[in-house]
Write a protein that holds these residues in place. Structure first.
Motif, short mmCIF file in Angstrom:
data_model
loop_
_atom_site.label_atom_id
_atom_site.label_comp_id
_atom_site.label_asym_id
_atom_site.label_seq_id
_atom_site.Cartn_x
_atom_site.Cartn_y
_atom_site.Cartn_z
N SER A 190 0.85 -1.33 -0.22
CA SER A 190 0.09 -0.02 0.14
C SER A 190 0.89 1.21 0.01
O SER A 190 2.06 1.07 0.58
N PRO A 191 0.46 2.48 -0.68
CA PRO A 191 1.28 3.43 -0.70
C PRO A 191 1.40 4.19 0.61
O PRO A 191 0.48 4.21 1.43
N PRO A 192 2.84 4.64 0.96
CA PRO A 192 2.72 5.41 2.09
C PRO A 192 2.05 6.82 1.93
O PRO A 192 1.78 7.42 0.91
N LYS A 206 -9.22 6.30 2.21
CA LYS A 206 -9.79 6.81 1.17
C LYS A 206 -8.40 7.78 0.67
O LYS A 206 -8.87 7.95 -0.60
N ALA A 207 -7.46 7.79 1.41
CA ALA A 207 -6.38 8.77 0.73
C ALA A 207 -5.22 8.00 0.15
O ALA A 207 -4.30 8.52 -0.46
N MET A 208 -5.72 6.83 -0.13
CA MET A 208 -4.41 5.89 -0.85
C MET A 208 -4.47 6.26 -2.34
O MET A 208 -3.22 6.05 -2.82
N TYR A 236 -4.87 14.71 4.01
CA TYR A 236 -4.23 13.27 3.81
C TYR A 236 -4.15 12.97 2.47
O TYR A 236 -4.96 13.56 1.18
N GLY A 237 -3.36 12.05 1.87
CA GLY A 237 -3.18 11.88 0.61
C GLY A 237 -1.80 11.04 0.62
O GLY A 237 -0.83 10.65 1.17
#
Length: 241
Positions: free
Chosen positions: A21-23, A64-66, A130-131
């Motif tokens: 999963s992305p940081p 949601k921010a992924m 967030y993102g």
């Protein structure tokens, strides 16, 4: 505009830990970040005690921010009283009479005496953004990742001072921001149900200002683990028929 620096740091973090999963970048601010869209979802009808928010709990924003960056205001987090406290959005006095707190206490999930000990963001933010880390348009406060047992092992090898925490899961964000410590949470049932994060995963919060140091330590730990893995694999050949 996103920063090439954080894109490179995100890529290195993913590579060293083999993250699936992305940081994420989490940023607390008093002013609305320029050029960042607000999280836009309908507010459901409030509970009898007035709780509502744009998601069931702030931890849902981690999911949601992924794939895109957005900003939130305190009201967006307000359905979860625990998360509102850990993120500095509400005081203990403001949530003491909420039904979710009453349920958690009556179930034995937490005792009232524990609440004052839970780490929390000190200054009430006006916005939390967030993102994905690779596209963050600003310097974040916290880098947030999801890890499995092996990845947590590597982090522990690299950071002997690594903190392992339990419930509530969201307080590791406050630990990273306020105490500048790297913290892993084994999770909590409240968050696991709301986020749907797999049972095989834990979460880790890294102070953004220490990310370069963490990466340097990870490089060393990964090199050592690679050597040990090669030795163990070779040694195991003697036991194969």
């Amino acid at each position: 505009m996103s920063s090439p620096k954080y894109a490179a740091l995100a890529e290195e973090l993913v590579s060293l830990l083999s993250l699936s999963s992305p940081p994420l970048a989490i940023t607390f601010s008093q002013e609305a970040p320029e050029g960042v869209a607000p999280y836009d979802a309908p507010l459901p009808e409030p509970t009898p005690d007035g709780r509502t928010g744009r998601v069931p709990a702030g931890c849902v924003f981690w999911v949601k921010a992924m794939d895109h960056t957005f900003t939130t205001v305190p009201e967006d987090h307000a359905n979860c009283s625990v998360g509102s406290v850990t993120h500095g959005l509400k005081t203990l006095e403001e949530v003491a009479d909420k039904s979710d707190i009453a349920t958690l206490v009556s179930s034995g999930w937490v005792s009232p005496e524990i609440f004052p000990q839970i780490p929390a963001v000190r200054q009430r933010p006006g916005y939390i953004t967030y993102g994905p880390l690779h596209e963050t348009p600003m310097d974040p406060d916290v880098v947030f990742i999801r890890v499995n047992a092996k990845q947590a092992m590597v982090l522990s090898d690299a950071m002997p001072e690594l903190r392992f925490e339990g419930k509530p899961q969201c307080h590791i964000v406050a630990i990273a921001k306020e105490q500048e410590q790297v913290a892993v949470s084994v999770g909590c049932m409240l968050s696991r149900v709301r986020t749907g994060i797999p049972n095989t995963e834990m979460t880790c919060a890294i102070p953004a200002g220490r990310l370069a140091q963490v990466l340097d330590r990870l490089k060393g730990a990964c090199g050592i683990d690679g050597s040990v893995a090669a030795y163990a694999s070779e040694d195991a050949q003697r036991f194969r028929v």
